[in-house]
Design an enzyme around this catalytic site. Structure first.
Site, PDB file in Angstrom:
ATOM      1  N   ASN A  50       0.819  -1.215   0.000  1.00 25.83           N
ATOM      2  CA  ASN A  50       0.000   0.000   0.000  1.00 25.83           C
ATOM      3  C   ASN A  50       0.854   1.267   0.000  1.00 25.83           C
ATOM      4  O   ASN A  50       0.364   2.341   0.314  1.00 25.83           O
ATOM      5  CB  ASN A  50      -0.909   0.020   1.231  1.00 25.83           C
ATOM      6  N   HIS A 136     -14.934  -2.243   5.720  1.00 26.60           N
ATOM      7  CA  HIS A 136     -13.742  -2.850   6.328  1.00 26.60           C
ATOM      8  C   HIS A 136     -14.054  -3.460   7.698  1.00 26.60           C
ATOM      9  O   HIS A 136     -14.876  -2.944   8.450  1.00 26.60           O
ATOM     10  CB  HIS A 136     -12.679  -1.760   6.487  1.00 26.60           C
ATOM     11  N   GLU A 181     -16.850   3.669   2.998  1.00 29.40           N
ATOM     12  CA  GLU A 181     -15.490   3.970   2.553  1.00 29.40           C
ATOM     13  C   GLU A 181     -15.591   4.793   1.283  1.00 29.40           C
ATOM     14  O   GLU A 181     -16.555   4.658   0.534  1.00 29.40           O
ATOM     15  CB  GLU A 181     -14.731   2.659   2.276  1.00 29.40           C
ATOM     16  N   SER A 185     -11.410  -1.380  -0.364  1.00 31.90           N
ATOM     17  CA  SER A 185     -10.088  -1.989  -0.332  1.00 31.90           C
ATOM     18  C   SER A 185      -9.958  -3.277  -1.138  1.00 31.90           C
ATOM     19  O   SER A 185      -8.853  -3.645  -1.514  1.00 31.90           O
ATOM     20  CB  SER A 185      -9.664  -2.230   1.115  1.00 31.90           C
ATOM     21  N   ASP A 210     -14.495   6.474   5.738  1.00 36.90           N
ATOM     22  CA  ASP A 210     -13.146   5.926   5.838  1.00 36.90           C
ATOM     23  C   ASP A 210     -12.448   6.152   4.489  1.00 36.90           C
ATOM     24  O   ASP A 210     -12.822   5.561   3.478  1.00 36.90           O
ATOM     25  CB  ASP A 210     -13.261   4.431   6.175  1.00 36.90           C
ATOM     26  N   HIS A 213      -7.663   4.425   1.689  1.00 36.66           N
ATOM     27  CA  HIS A 213      -6.886   4.177   0.471  1.00 36.66           C
ATOM     28  C   HIS A 213      -6.813   5.390  -0.446  1.00 36.66           C
ATOM     29  O   HIS A 213      -6.179   5.334  -1.495  1.00 36.66           O
ATOM     30  CB  HIS A 213      -7.467   2.988  -0.298  1.00 36.66           C
ATOM     31  N   LYS A 241      -0.756   3.653   4.764  1.00 35.43           N
ATOM     32  CA  LYS A 241      -0.849   3.363   3.331  1.00 35.43           C
ATOM     33  C   LYS A 241      -0.041   4.392   2.540  1.00 35.43           C
ATOM     34  O   LYS A 241       1.182   4.377   2.623  1.00 35.43           O
ATOM     35  CB  LYS A 241      -2.311   3.224   2.958  1.00 35.43           C
TER      36      LYS A 241
HETATM   37  C1  LIG Z   1      -6.179  -0.530   6.020  1.00 42.00           C
HETATM   38  C2  LIG Z   1      -7.522  -0.054   6.377  1.00 42.00           C
HETATM   39  C3  LIG Z   1      -7.813   0.320   7.677  1.00 42.00           C
HETATM   40  C4  LIG Z   1      -6.844   0.100   8.812  1.00 42.00           C
HETATM   41  O1  LIG Z   1      -5.854   1.036   8.823  1.00 42.00           O
HETATM   42  P1  LIG Z   1      -4.487   0.712   9.606  1.00 42.00           P
HETATM   43  O2  LIG Z   1      -3.912   2.049   9.853  1.00 42.00           O
HETATM   44  O3  LIG Z   1      -3.700  -0.148   8.692  1.00 42.00           O
HETATM   45  O4  LIG Z   1      -4.859   0.014  10.858  1.00 42.00           O
HETATM   46  C5  LIG Z   1      -9.040   0.863   7.948  1.00 42.00           C
HETATM   47  N1  LIG Z   1      -9.960   1.007   6.962  1.00 42.00           N
HETATM   48  C6  LIG Z   1      -9.720   0.623   5.699  1.00 42.00           C
HETATM   49  C7  LIG Z   1     -10.759   0.803   4.677  1.00 42.00           C
HETATM   50  C8  LIG Z   1      -8.491   0.084   5.366  1.00 42.00           C
HETATM   51  O5  LIG Z   1      -8.267  -0.332   4.130  1.00 42.00           O
END
Ligand SMILES: *Cc1c(COP(=O)(O)O)cnc(C)c1O
Length: 389
Positions: A50, A136, A181, A185, A210, A213, A241
């Site tokens: 990522n 997620h 989101e 992901s 969220d 990404h 990421k």
């Molecule tokens: C990776 C991810 C997370 C978690 O984030 P980290 O900082 O790696 O714990 C949360 N939400 C989504 C959509 C993700 O892809």
């Protein structure tokens, strides 16, 4: 109970996993060069990272990380509310809110921790949570822990969300949270945040997005897919990421920040992020708005890869991003393709049910601005050769 049978449930669960060919295990790798890794035997082009802009290896990010560690020590030595808020933690939150154009920002130790603890702090058992069906796992954990009524709306369906909101308005919930989101992901597709924000506003519901990404990669100056959209209450960004580091941040109002500082267990009862990590995040934050050339290169890579995969005869679903699924369908064939790609020098992991719906097993690739065009075209050649393999 006899001690010899105490761990029987573990044996059973693990052997079930093995029988289903779903046993997970850890493979140690070491990073090599810009976008490769090695398992000690051979180098693989990494299409499963990522680190979208290569910031994990950026000299300025590493330098700031070292500088903060030398000046402030290896650890923050306490939780944020006790004595773990150094001037650098405070500065970072100020810079995050300024850069992203929000009233406030609050740093968390990871995206997973943030999602699972923020949602359970805000919602109670009289609340309703409406979450996109493909949300997620961290958002799911937060929702379950809150003991709120939890309902999922059809993936990316604004109409289905509206139907749920309409139904809920005739029920007696203390408050309603909509969770989605911006960029999913597993499929790399996007939600219509603008339409969702209008809808939640109409129904007086909270909207939590969220943007894990998308921050660093998409939107004006890489400020994410929520940038400039009215009506969002909270945005979660991760620093693990595109930021190339670790940690996460919530963009919110000052009132919300105060509320979370006072009531959010996953913020209160944990050691503050270490200085080296704060330095890395700070340096990435300074760099990201100016990384348009890297983002342009990444967009070129996406275009070449999308076209190449389609020409090789595979579906990529609704992907519109650096996350591209190569949908194979059958699990066994997907695993064979992943093995074959590894033999050809590419790390591209297989994702199978239950992580994705049955019949949609896939190779999931993620692209970085740090890949070379040659690495991408060689991957496409390998994919074409697989058809005759
Ligand atoms: C990776 C991810 C997370 C978690 O984030 P980290 O900082 O790696 O714990 C949360 N939400 C989504 C959509 C993700 O892809």
């Amino acid at each position: 109970m006899a001690s010899s049978t105490k761990d029987q449930f573990i044996d059973e669960a693990l052997s079930k996993r093995r029988k289903e060919h779903r046993f997970r295990n850890l493979t140690p790798f070491e990073p090599v060069g810009k976008a490769k890794i090695t398992d000690g035997n051979r180098e693989l082009v990494n299409f499963s990272s990522n680190d979208y802009l290569g910031l994990s290896k950026h000299h300025k990010v590493i330098a700031r990380s070292k500088k903060y560690a030398e000046k402030y020590g290896a650890g923050a030595t306490a939780s944020r509310l006790i004595s773990g808020t150094y001037s650098i933690h405070d500065e970072l939150e100020q810079n995050l809110s300024d850069t992203f154009g929000w009233e406030s920002a609050l740093v968390f130790n990871s995206g997973f921790q943030a999602n699972s603890t923020i949602i359970s702090t805000l919602a109670d058992r009289h609340s309703l949570i409406l979450a996109d069906n493909l949300s997620h796992n961290s958002l799911l954990q937060g929702s379950l822990a809150s003991r709120a009524t939890f309902r999922r709306f059809a993936h990316n369906s604004v109409d289905d969300l509206e139907a749920h909101l309409q139904k809920a308005s005739g029920e007696d919930f203390s408050r309603i949270f909509v969770i989605t989101e911006s960029l999913f992901s597993m499929d790399g597709d996007r939600s219509d945040i603008e339409a969702i924000a209008k809808l939640t506003d109409t129904y007086n519901a909270w909207l939590f997005v969220d943007d894990a990404h998308a921050v660093g990669v998409w939107g004006e100056k890489g400020l994410g897919l929520t940038a400039g959209i009215e009506g969002i209450d909270m945005v979660l960004g991760t620093c693990g990421k595109a930021f190339g580091g670790f940690g996460a941040f919530l963009l919110c109002s000052s009132k919300m920040k105060n509320y979370l500082i006072n009531f959010c267990p996953g913020f209160i009862y944990t050691t503050a992020l270490p200085p080296a990590v704060i330095g890395a995040i700070q340096a990435s934050l300074d760099l990201i708005p100016g990384m348009e050339p890297e983002r342009e290169r990444l967009r070129e890579h996406i275009k070449i890869m999308q076209e190449g995969i389609s020409e090789a005869g595979f579906e990529i679903g609704d992907s519109e991003s650096q996350i591209i699924p190569i949908i194979v369908g059958e699990e066994v064939e997907t695993l064979q393709l992943a093995d074959y790609l590894e033999q050809q020098g590419f790390l591209a992991t297989a994702i199978r049910p239950p992580t994705v719906p049955k019949g949609s097993a896939r190779i999931r690739i993620t692209l970085s601005s740090q890949h070379t065009k040659t690495e991408i075209t060689e991957f496409i050649t390998a994919l074409n050769d697989w058809n005759e393999y």
